[in-house]
Structure formats: C-alpha cells, structure tokens
Design a protein around this motif. Structure first.
Motif, mmCIF file in Angstrom:
data_model
loop_
_atom_site.group_PDB
_atom_site.id
_atom_site.type_symbol
_atom_site.label_atom_id
_atom_site.label_comp_id
_atom_site.label_asym_id
_atom_site.label_seq_id
_atom_site.Cartn_x
_atom_site.Cartn_y
_atom_site.Cartn_z
ATOM 1 N N LEU A 183 13.350 9.356 24.447
ATOM 2 C CA LEU A 183 14.162 9.081 23.223
ATOM 3 C C LEU A 183 13.512 10.048 22.120
ATOM 4 N N LEU A 184 12.409 10.588 22.171
ATOM 5 C CA LEU A 184 12.013 11.670 21.237
ATOM 6 C C LEU A 184 12.595 12.960 21.591
ATOM 7 N N ALA A 185 12.708 13.196 22.896
ATOM 8 C CA ALA A 185 13.475 14.532 23.343
ATOM 9 C C ALA A 185 14.904 14.471 22.912
ATOM 10 N N ALA A 186 15.563 13.169 23.019
ATOM 11 C CA ALA A 186 17.058 13.003 22.804
ATOM 12 C C ALA A 186 17.208 13.335 21.295
ATOM 13 N N CYS A 187 16.518 12.941 20.241
ATOM 14 C CA CYS A 187 16.660 13.118 18.832
ATOM 15 C C CYS A 187 16.252 14.712 18.558
ATOM 16 N N GLY A 188 15.637 15.512 19.289
ATOM 17 C CA GLY A 188 15.732 16.970 19.032
ATOM 18 C C GLY A 188 14.153 17.316 18.465
ATOM 19 N N ALA A 189 13.261 16.479 18.649
ATOM 20 C CA ALA A 189 12.148 17.006 17.982
ATOM 21 C C ALA A 189 11.174 17.504 19.174
ATOM 22 N N GLY A 190 10.398 18.437 18.476
ATOM 23 C CA GLY A 190 9.440 19.186 19.588
ATOM 24 C C GLY A 190 8.384 18.318 19.894
ATOM 25 N N PHE A 191 7.735 18.327 21.152
ATOM 26 C CA PHE A 191 6.833 17.232 21.538
ATOM 27 C C PHE A 191 5.559 18.018 21.945
ATOM 28 N N LYS A 192 4.452 17.428 21.563
ATOM 29 C CA LYS A 192 2.958 17.905 22.100
ATOM 30 C C LYS A 192 2.204 16.833 22.507
ATOM 31 N N GLY A 193 1.959 16.692 23.586
ATOM 32 C CA GLY A 193 1.187 15.561 24.426
ATOM 33 C C GLY A 193 -0.048 15.399 23.882
ATOM 34 N N LEU A 194 -0.773 14.335 23.819
ATOM 35 C CA LEU A 194 -2.054 14.068 23.467
ATOM 36 C C LEU A 194 -2.861 14.335 24.733
ATOM 37 N N LYS A 195 -4.312 14.740 24.636
ATOM 38 C CA LYS A 195 -5.224 14.739 25.833
ATOM 39 C C LYS A 195 -5.156 13.589 26.461
ATOM 40 N N HIS A 196 -5.454 12.279 25.655
ATOM 41 C CA HIS A 196 -5.748 11.053 26.183
ATOM 42 C C HIS A 196 -4.723 10.102 25.471
#
Ligand code: SF4
Ligand code: SF4
Length: 370
Positions: free
Chosen positions: A341-354
C-alpha cells in the motif's frame, strides 16, 4: 486448566538458548528468568507440581511482552508466549488478582457504560493533572501522582471519542441495516486505542473504505476486544467481551469486519477462538463465521477492496519507513500488505534494520515496568 498439554509443549525445548538473542526483555534484563528459556523452565516446573514459587515467578511472567520473537525463531517451535499466557491465567485462577487490576478489568473494561463515561470525564480534566511533553508525543504528569509516577509518558485522550462523533453514529448498525449496494458491506471495529486516543486513524479508515466503495457500518454495541484482560490472565472478562463483540457484529450482517489496530486484529482473529474453544458446537461455529470475516485494513485494501487512491500529490517527495507490529506480522502473518500500500501511494520506502523489534507495550508490560 489442563496443564499436561503445556508441560508437553515445554518438553519440546532442548535448552539451546537461541531464543535468548531474539528476546527484547532478556536483552534489557540479562537474567535467565527474563528470557524465554528461563520462563518456560519455570512454567514447566510449576505446572509439574513443584512448590515454592513466589513473587519472582509472577514478576518473570509479567515481564514478558508476548512479542512472539522467541516462538518465531525457535528451531523446535516451542510456543513460549502461550506458556506465559497459561501461567498468567493459572496465577489468576489460583491466587486471584490485586484489587486495582480486578477493579479495572472487571468493573471498568467490561462495562459498556462506565468506561466511556469515566474516560469522557477524564478527557475534560486531563489538562489539570497533565501537560504536553514538548517534542515528544503524549502527556507528562504535573505532580508525582500515585500509580502514574514521575516521568511516565501517557497518551492524550481525544476531546471527542471516535464512536461519539455524529457522522460515526450515523453509520451505526440501526442506521445502516439496509445495504446501499456498495462493493462490500464492511463493519469497522475501532477498539479502545482508536476510539479514545487516536480517532484520526478511525477517520482515515472510514475515508479509505468510502474511497473503495464499501457500505460502512460502525456498530455502537462494540466493546473492548478483551486483549488487556486476556494478557493479564483474566480469561473470564476477556470471554464475556468476546461474546458481546460477536453479537454486535453478527447483527450487522457484514461481509467483512475490519480493524486498523494490530492487537485488536489478533484478538478478534485468534484469541476469540481460544477463549470460546470449550463452548458447544453452535457457539464455535458462530465464532468461526465471525473470524472468517475479520481483516486488518491493509489486508482488505490489498485483496478484497483494492486501494484505488493512486499516488497522492507530494508523496513522491516523501521517504517513509514501516514498523511491523508483533501482533500483525507474527500473529497474523501480515507484513507484505502494508508495504504494498505504501508503494501504491507513491512514497519512497526505506526499510528498518529490525522492522519487527517489539515496541515494549505488548502484554501489559509497560503498566508495571515503565
Ligand atoms: S525455546 Fe526453543 S530456542 Fe529457546 S532454548 Fe528452547 S528449544 Fe532453544
Ligand atoms: S514473547 Fe517476546 S518477551 Fe516474551 S519470552 Fe518470547 S521473546 Fe521474550
């Protein structure tokens, strides 16, 4: 309580200690009793009939956040959180609860009228006793209050609770008995967190369901999901709340029951089954029907009612991250849907280490161990 099944579960442990490196409480406490392996050894001994268990035993059980990290990483699949929950229930069964805990759970949480009434009153008075915590979210007490203590951050009660709002009342079961021919009939379970503290999440959920073309129902008869009582070992209160909720949602005739709270979702999908497992076949089939309809909002918007909002203005400039709640990822297996859903609304994503490190609030831990 039949203890033999729990003893069998504990006997699967080979004492390898792998779970200790995943346990958030062991990470802080650094003692065996604060680790999954230590806790299960204690439960195994107590359930096996050994005596001499005192305050330390109760403390070790209460200090577990029930995050499930041990269970997910145990090579033998030992379900330590289930053993801890059984231990808490046995303590309550055998020794009862302290007066404040019993009052809060049995008289306050279980009452459809008293809790909203008292919290409405508290919401008006909170400014007298608490002040905003500056940069941080939440409230700090102005004086050293009993129970609250000094330096503890508390969530701020909303000025207008979600279920009390006029447009939400207009979505009650009575008002929406007839379907409006939408894409699906969806009943929303708000839960205490959203109702009393975070109504914006409820508003956003309604907005997204509307965008998806759902017929929305918000039953006014819904009550606490019972997870605080279940986690504290008070299964009797948790069970009575489960029944009230099932009845309130059955009345809606909804295709889906959606929640935006990970803990409520775990309660509705998994814990209701546990609580009502010893009931007769008629009740159990009602539970199954209820459970089959429950969805986390991210599941519903990914599968049955796909998100149609598209990329929102300005989202491309945002970078967001995501924390997986234990109750969503480990207990419901929902982790891909929020990211999609985050990808679908166009925002950039940076995952957490944990991304699934326990926030510390689970299992009522922070009540006594702030
Ligand atoms: S619970 Fe699992 S990971 Fe932990 S000591 Fe026992 S077998 Fe090893
Ligand atoms: S459930 Fe979480 S806090 Fe409790 S023993 Fe397991 S890893 Fe530790």
């Amino acid at each position: 309580m039949d203890k033999s099944a729990y003893i069998m579960e504990a006997s699967k442990c080979v004492r390898c200690g792998i779970c200790k490196s995943f346990c958030p409480t062991y990470d802080v406490l650094r003692r065996e009793g604060g680790s999954p392996r230590g806790r299960l050894s204690l439960v195994e001994s107590r359930f096996g009939g050994e005596g001499g268990f005192k305050e330390a035993y109760v403390r070790h059980m209460k200090e577990c956040t029930l995050c499930g990290a041990c269970y997910s990483n145990c090579p033998n699949g030992v379900n330590v959180p289930e053993l801890v929950l059984a231990a808490r229930a046995e303590i309550v069964e055998k020794e009862g609860m302290t007066f404040p805990a019993s009052f809060v759970l049995k008289n306050f949480l279980a009452s459809e009228k008293l809790m909203p009434l008292a919290l409405r009153f508290a919401s008006k008075l909170q400014g007298l006793f608490f002040k905003g915590a500056g940069e941080e979210c939440g409230l700090l007490s102005r004086f050293n209050l009993p129970v609250v203590g000094d330096g503890r951050l508390l969530p701020e009660l909303s000025e207008r609770f979600f279920l009390d709002r006029k447009h939400v009342k207009a979505l009650s079961t009575e008002a929406r008995r007839e379907g409006k021919g939408g894409a699906a009939k969806v009943a929303f379970y708000a839960g205490c967190g959203i109702n009393y503290f975070l109504p914006d999440i409820g508003e956003a959920t309604i907005r997204l369901l509307k965008e998806g073309g759902a017929d929305i129902i918000v039953p006014q008869g819904q009550v606490c999901c019972g997870m605080p009582a279940f986690s504290a070992g008070d299964r009797e209160t948790a069970k009575s709340l489960a029944i009230k909720n099932i009845e309130a949602f059955e009345e809606t005739g909804a295709d889906f029951i959606v929640t935006s709270c990970a803990t409520c979702g775990h309660g509705l999908k998994n814990v209701f089954r546990v609580l009502l497992s010893t009931e007769g076949p008629e009740i159990r089939s009602r539970v199954e029907r209820f459970v089959s309809k429950v969805r986390d909002i991210t599941e519903l918007l990914t599968h049955e009612l796909p998100y149609k909002g598209g990329v929102k203005e300005g989202n491309r400039n945002l970078v967001v991250t995501y924390h997986d709640p234990c109750h969503l990822r480990r207990y419901q297996g929902v982790s891909e849907q929020p990211r999609r859903l985050l990808a679908a609304c166009g925002a950039g994503f940076k995952g957490l280490k944990h991304p699934c490190r326990c926030c510390g609030l689970g299992g009522g831990l922070s009540l006594e161990n702030y």
